[in-house]
Design a protein around this motif. Sequence first.
Motif, PDB file in Angstrom:
ATOM      1  N   THR A 197      54.474  -0.262 -76.120  1.00  0.00           N
ATOM      2  CA  THR A 197      54.268   0.243 -74.831  1.00  0.00           C
ATOM      3  C   THR A 197      55.457   0.330 -74.176  1.00  0.00           C
ATOM      4  O   THR A 197      56.157  -0.567 -73.811  1.00  0.00           O
ATOM      5  CB  THR A 197      53.075  -0.740 -74.260  1.00  0.00           C
ATOM      6  OG1 THR A 197      51.964  -0.928 -75.002  1.00  0.00           O
ATOM      7  CG2 THR A 197      52.627   0.294 -72.929  1.00  0.00           C
TER       8      THR A 197
ATOM      9  N   GLU B 277      40.791   3.274 -72.855  1.00  0.00           N
ATOM     10  CA  GLU B 277      41.752   4.322 -73.412  1.00  0.00           C
ATOM     11  C   GLU B 277      43.013   3.498 -74.113  1.00  0.00           C
ATOM     12  O   GLU B 277      43.365   4.349 -74.941  1.00  0.00           O
ATOM     13  CB  GLU B 277      42.189   5.361 -72.578  1.00  0.00           C
ATOM     14  CG  GLU B 277      41.125   5.985 -71.838  1.00  0.00           C
ATOM     15  CD  GLU B 277      40.484   5.346 -70.566  1.00  0.00           C
ATOM     16  OE1 GLU B 277      40.613   4.197 -70.408  1.00  0.00           O
ATOM     17  OE2 GLU B 277      39.984   6.515 -69.773  1.00  0.00           O
ATOM     18  N   THR B 278      43.307   2.500 -73.813  1.00  0.00           N
ATOM     19  CA  THR B 278      44.416   1.836 -74.455  1.00  0.00           C
ATOM     20  C   THR B 278      44.087   1.009 -75.735  1.00  0.00           C
ATOM     21  O   THR B 278      44.944   0.815 -76.396  1.00  0.00           O
ATOM     22  CB  THR B 278      45.246   0.993 -73.467  1.00  0.00           C
ATOM     23  OG1 THR B 278      44.508  -0.173 -73.065  1.00  0.00           O
ATOM     24  CG2 THR B 278      45.658   1.559 -72.200  1.00  0.00           C
TER      25      THR B 278
ATOM     26  N   ARG C 271      43.008   1.531 -58.947  1.00  0.00           N
ATOM     27  CA  ARG C 271      42.784   3.135 -59.377  1.00  0.00           C
ATOM     28  C   ARG C 271      43.512   4.170 -58.512  1.00  0.00           C
ATOM     29  O   ARG C 271      43.131   3.768 -57.176  1.00  0.00           O
ATOM     30  CB  ARG C 271      41.447   3.314 -59.912  1.00  0.00           C
ATOM     31  CG  ARG C 271      40.711   2.405 -60.952  1.00  0.00           C
ATOM     32  CD  ARG C 271      41.259   2.807 -62.185  1.00  0.00           C
ATOM     33  NE  ARG C 271      40.887   4.149 -62.749  1.00  0.00           N
ATOM     34  CZ  ARG C 271      40.890   4.545 -64.071  1.00  0.00           C
ATOM     35  NH1 ARG C 271      41.210   3.628 -64.927  1.00  0.00           N
ATOM     36  NH2 ARG C 271      40.542   5.568 -64.332  1.00  0.00           N
TER      37      ARG C 271
ATOM     38  N   THR D  17      47.807   6.581 -66.631  1.00  0.00           N
ATOM     39  CA  THR D  17      46.847   5.506 -66.773  1.00  0.00           C
ATOM     40  C   THR D  17      45.912   5.765 -65.348  1.00  0.00           C
ATOM     41  O   THR D  17      44.618   5.004 -65.538  1.00  0.00           O
ATOM     42  CB  THR D  17      47.354   4.241 -66.353  1.00  0.00           C
ATOM     43  OG1 THR D  17      47.991   4.129 -65.311  1.00  0.00           O
ATOM     44  CG2 THR D  17      48.360   3.824 -67.615  1.00  0.00           C
TER      45      THR D  17
ATOM     46  N   PRO E 157      56.085   1.306 -70.639  1.00  0.00           N
ATOM     47  CA  PRO E 157      55.600   1.768 -69.342  1.00  0.00           C
ATOM     48  C   PRO E 157      56.601   2.281 -68.305  1.00  0.00           C
ATOM     49  O   PRO E 157      57.565   1.731 -68.330  1.00  0.00           O
ATOM     50  CB  PRO E 157      55.066   0.595 -68.772  1.00  0.00           C
ATOM     51  CG  PRO E 157      55.453  -0.336 -69.640  1.00  0.00           C
ATOM     52  CD  PRO E 157      56.056  -0.016 -70.640  1.00  0.00           C
TER      53      PRO E 157
ATOM     54  N   TYR F 144      46.302  -6.438 -68.966  1.00  0.00           N
ATOM     55  CA  TYR F 144      45.708  -5.028 -68.577  1.00  0.00           C
ATOM     56  C   TYR F 144      45.372  -4.151 -69.796  1.00  0.00           C
ATOM     57  O   TYR F 144      46.287  -4.065 -70.704  1.00  0.00           O
ATOM     58  CB  TYR F 144      47.128  -4.673 -67.636  1.00  0.00           C
ATOM     59  CG  TYR F 144      46.638  -3.162 -67.342  1.00  0.00           C
ATOM     60  CD1 TYR F 144      46.067  -2.871 -66.347  1.00  0.00           C
ATOM     61  CD2 TYR F 144      47.629  -2.168 -68.117  1.00  0.00           C
ATOM     62  CE1 TYR F 144      45.829  -1.245 -66.166  1.00  0.00           C
ATOM     63  CE2 TYR F 144      47.704  -0.956 -67.787  1.00  0.00           C
ATOM     64  CZ  TYR F 144      46.560  -0.489 -66.753  1.00  0.00           C
ATOM     65  OH  TYR F 144      46.502   0.774 -66.607  1.00  0.00           O
TER      66      TYR F 144
ATOM     67  N   GLN G 280      42.550  -0.533 -70.803  1.00  0.00           N
ATOM     68  CA  GLN G 280      41.459   0.354 -70.339  1.00  0.00           C
ATOM     69  C   GLN G 280      40.786   0.605 -71.836  1.00  0.00           C
ATOM     70  O   GLN G 280      41.429   0.268 -72.831  1.00  0.00           O
ATOM     71  CB  GLN G 280      42.375   1.661 -69.928  1.00  0.00           C
ATOM     72  CG  GLN G 280      43.200   1.549 -68.776  1.00  0.00           C
ATOM     73  CD  GLN G 280      43.500   2.777 -68.178  1.00  0.00           C
ATOM     74  OE1 GLN G 280      43.929   3.727 -69.212  1.00  0.00           O
ATOM     75  NE2 GLN G 280      43.908   2.985 -67.101  1.00  0.00           N
TER      76      GLN G 280
ATOM     77  N   ASP H 142      46.231   4.333 -62.762  1.00  0.00           N
ATOM     78  CA  ASP H 142      46.365   3.036 -61.993  1.00  0.00           C
ATOM     79  C   ASP H 142      47.715   3.034 -61.414  1.00  0.00           C
ATOM     80  O   ASP H 142      48.668   3.388 -61.998  1.00  0.00           O
ATOM     81  CB  ASP H 142      46.322   1.788 -63.097  1.00  0.00           C
ATOM     82  CG  ASP H 142      45.015   1.478 -63.398  1.00  0.00           C
ATOM     83  OD1 ASP H 142      44.178   1.143 -62.513  1.00  0.00           O
ATOM     84  OD2 ASP H 142      44.618   1.396 -64.376  1.00  0.00           O
TER      85      ASP H 142
ATOM     86  N   CYS I 182      52.555   5.061 -65.753  1.00  0.00           N
ATOM     87  CA  CYS I 182      52.383   5.848 -67.143  1.00  0.00           C
ATOM     88  C   CYS I 182      52.977   5.297 -68.249  1.00  0.00           C
ATOM     89  O   CYS I 182      53.502   4.355 -67.928  1.00  0.00           O
ATOM     90  CB  CYS I 182      53.087   7.335 -66.777  1.00  0.00           C
ATOM     91  SG  CYS I 182      52.282   8.450 -65.436  1.00  0.00           S
TER      92      CYS I 182
ATOM     93  N   TYR J 202      44.755  12.845 -69.022  1.00  0.00           N
ATOM     94  CA  TYR J 202      45.460  11.746 -69.433  1.00  0.00           C
ATOM     95  C   TYR J 202      47.150  12.348 -69.663  1.00  0.00           C
ATOM     96  O   TYR J 202      48.192  11.680 -69.797  1.00  0.00           O
ATOM     97  CB  TYR J 202      45.144  10.880 -70.733  1.00  0.00           C
ATOM     98  CG  TYR J 202      43.863  10.444 -70.621  1.00  0.00           C
ATOM     99  CD1 TYR J 202      43.773   9.396 -69.724  1.00  0.00           C
ATOM    100  CD2 TYR J 202      42.615  10.883 -71.408  1.00  0.00           C
ATOM    101  CE1 TYR J 202      42.393   8.852 -69.528  1.00  0.00           C
ATOM    102  CE2 TYR J 202      41.471  10.474 -71.273  1.00  0.00           C
ATOM    103  CZ  TYR J 202      41.258   9.370 -70.330  1.00  0.00           C
ATOM    104  OH  TYR J 202      40.063   8.909 -69.972  1.00  0.00           O
TER     105      TYR J 202
END
Length: 654
Positions: free
Chosen positions: A446, A419-420, A518, A501, A448, A415, A417, A503, A468, A491
Amino acid sequence: MADIEKLRNAHLEEFEKTAHINSMEEYKRLYRRSIEAPDAFWGEQAKTYLSWDKIWDFVLRYDFEEARIEWFGGGVLNACHNCIDRHLELRKDKIAYHWVGDSPGETRSVTYSDLHARVCNLAAELKYRGVSKGDRVILYMPRVIELPVAMLACARIGAVHSVVFGGFSPKALANRISDCSARVVITVDSGFRSGKLLPYKTNVEKALEIASDVETVIIFDRTGQKKVLSSSRNIGWHEVNAAPDPPADVAPEPMNAEDPLFILYTSGPSGKPVGIVHTHGGYLLYAAMSSRIIFDLREDDVIWCTADFGWIMGHSLGVYGSLLNGQTSVIFEGVPWYPTYDRYWEIISKYKVSKFYTAPTVIRKLSRAGNDYLKKYDLSSLRLLGSAGEILDHESWEWFYRHVGYERCPIVDTYFQIETGGPVISPLPGISPLKPGSCSIPFFGTDPVILDDSGDEARYPNQRGVLCIREPWPGIARTVHGDHEQFISTYFTQIPGMFFTADEAMRDEDGNYRIIGRVDNVINVSGHRIGTKEIESILELHDQVIEAAAVGFPHPVKRQGIYAFVAIKDISAISDTLKNELISLVRQEIGPIATIDVIQWTTALPKTRSGKILRTVLEKIAAGKTEEIGNISGIADTSLIESLIKNHKPGDYT
Ligand code: AMP
């Protein structure tokens, strides 16, 4: 599932013995350290994975309120040096890329020392054309070796590359050129796809009618037709490569860890392209480490990441992750079904690909083609399979596992993006359980968290909520090019103190994450993000259209297709011609990836009393799940919704 449980043991045993991280205890120990002592953890990793001209003054400073994130502040390094030069002593004759053309039989391979020469020659040309540190260069190219060469040449001289996916239209390309004020574009005369020519250079010319500040266009003669004529603005790549032998010696530019390395554009809910910026130090470390650990890279691996270089995994595994680790990769220009459905299997067997990473859309399409194509080839070189970009459904997962991986390759469903910067949640081979549809566990650094509608942390397993991330990891984006306020508001403001995120996700009783989709107005078509606003504002340009609402709906191959509800002025104007006009309009403006699958005509869009479009209701209608709509009599005009339900045509794919 019982069968899979048994098979799982066989693969676990092999990876348990050999994987870089080979036990859950080891993962947990390192993971805890990455979260509790990030300075010590990432400082050590940065020394292991990268070569620095100057060591940093501090590892991490950040303020999520202002969206200011700095990794390895004061550190100096160069991405290109790390990807190529430092390997030359031991790996100069090692293949960096095997390239396979759209047409069978067309192949090339380049070694690390070839790559070095090509990159230096292009870097010298860019410098000669006045490109310097911090300047932006747009790369609009198909999957050819010259694309990573161009990325690395930019990185070598400190220029910021921005790869624009070839599926974007001239207008979308022009928007991106203008947004980052690029004065140089690198492209090809034409590309090949399924035996057809794609008009790259013509698209660039059309784009430059809008984005007219571009001073230099470098054109690679991909078709070999020698039609690339030089002019004051255009330069043929052959002239660049006719440069001195030995190659121009362009020293890698010393870059601060926080200097931008590249911009990748994505679609946001607002409809405007959003230029996500990644920087040298943190991004490179994250790309190097996530690739090595998640794909369990070995010196003799042959990696194949089928993603286009215009997407983040094309950058993070296909170029940076692979080269930083000194690996050999495959680049394939074409599509898996041209001329026949066995192209991928032929390439895997010919180059003995060991790590194969692709997208669920492709897996679904290939699985439908049947297994006869597969059976013709020896795929025993495969050790690990990967998937990314969208949900990998159970059926496709099983097919991939059984028929491509011979029931002995773990699947890493990663997983990430743009952005990640790289995968932030992913299985680790050998220690993660095989769970179809699950992206498994957080990668190092990370943290989460799943939040419910009131912003509270999910209290029980499998509770849905928005995903998040609490702390910055090195691969996190640093800003939106030219619009830091948008970076903050997209963000960091939804949930103060966390990265949002957009998501929805859930975590099971064993701590494994599952992505649901999303929560913003973004549709994920075959792994490509398209903002609904972008489609709607184009449809509304048409004289006949009063207003439009685009939503995603379940599509058998693309997973999400585009379903547009279009309110028109004059019902008698409804025709196939009008439908085709609207579909082409969106394709022209955004590109073929934004092909509308279904148009449903209406006279108005259903709205709340305060005038907001009832998107959730439209999504249910598009999906044919009208029984889930519930009672809306208090908030909207029910007769309009009833007529939309009545006129819904399931499976009306254009
Ligand atoms: P992009 O930034 O264009 O690469 O798209 C990122 C989006 O793709 C994410 O926000 C998710 O919605 C989706 N996505 C990426 N990887 C996965 C995955 N492994 N499973 C489910 N959805 C994914």
